[in-house]
Each structure stands twice: as C-alpha cells, then as structure tokens.
Scaffold this motif. Sequence first.
Motif: not given
Length: 195
Positions: A101-107, A116-121
């Motif tokens: 995959x070339x999804x931004x989160x995976x890259x 790629x998820x909220x800081x502190x979550x």
Amino acid sequence: MPAGRPVALAARLRLAPGRAELTGTGLWAGEGGAVWLDLEDGAGPEDLEALAGLLGDPERPKLVHDAKYLYLAAWARGWELRGLAMDTALAAYLVLPAQRTYDLADLALRYLRKELRPEGAGTAERPAGEGTQLALDTSAEDETWPDWCLRAQAVGELAGTLGEQLAAMEVGRLVDDVELPLVPILAKLERTGIA
C-alpha cells in the motif's frame, strides 16, 4: 514565506469517478508551522484567491500525496496546480514498487517510524503518550483541522526522506522528466474518461 520554499499540502477531497472537490487543505512549511483552510466553512474570497495563487505559483514547490486528485480538484474550481516538486505516493512507489500500500499512514510508519494518530491518544496495546507519533487520526469521520495540518506535516517529512532515497538511487531525471509530468496527464485522462 520565501517563493522557493516548499509547502506540503494535505487536501481534504470529496471524490467521484474522474472528479474531485477540494473541501479543505492543510498546509505545512517546516519550521513555519501549519495552517488549515476550510473551504466549506469560513473561507472568504481573499482566502480562496490566496490558495489559488499558491497552487498556481510555479516558483513555490508543492509537496503532495497522490497529487492526481489535487489536480482534478484544482481544475474543478478553475484553478491550476503548478510547481509540483514531490508526490510522496509516487516517490514511495519508485523507492519500493513491491509495497502493498502507498497510504499516507502506512508510509509514515514505514519511513518516518511515526504513527498517524492523535498525540497522547491511547490504544489497547499502548497507553496514551507512549511511542513515536506524528499525531494524526486517520478515521474520516473523526478528522479535525489539526489532523489535516499534521497530515500535511507527514507529507512534508516524507518528501524529505523519500527524496533522499530517490537521490541515492540516482533516479532524479526519471522523477523530474517522466514521472511528475505524467501526473497531470493521468489526471486529465481520468477526468475525460474512456467513453
């Protein structure tokens, strides 16, 4: 911001076959920080004019993830996109074509070692605040303006990392002379369609 300084964009889009509508964008300029422009709620004529000017300025390098859709969205508004310096999805493909995959989160996880998820979550596997995070929620329903600013930051950071890898592979001419100029052509083909 100086004209030659790159700006990373994270475009919030509404997609349909051969079309895209720009509904908002996060912009990141490195140490200059990030800003959010919501085109559905709060963007005035001056904001739209400034964004159109930024997108159309060939002297201001743009860093985008999967730029084909931004081309479609800009054209839908009667704007141009000039100065594309890096498409991180395309660059990731050139660096490692066998990725699933070339999804931004995976890259971001693969190349930046950042989730790629909220800081502190927190999650069930990791308490809040642990580990490296870029701070971005990838759930479309819960995305807020900070998520889009941080997505733009991820694009900017990925552009640097992937750019170094492409330079080490000595494929600069392939990227600059073939791949990046092909992106708007593919967007036009998609907009026109087969029929």
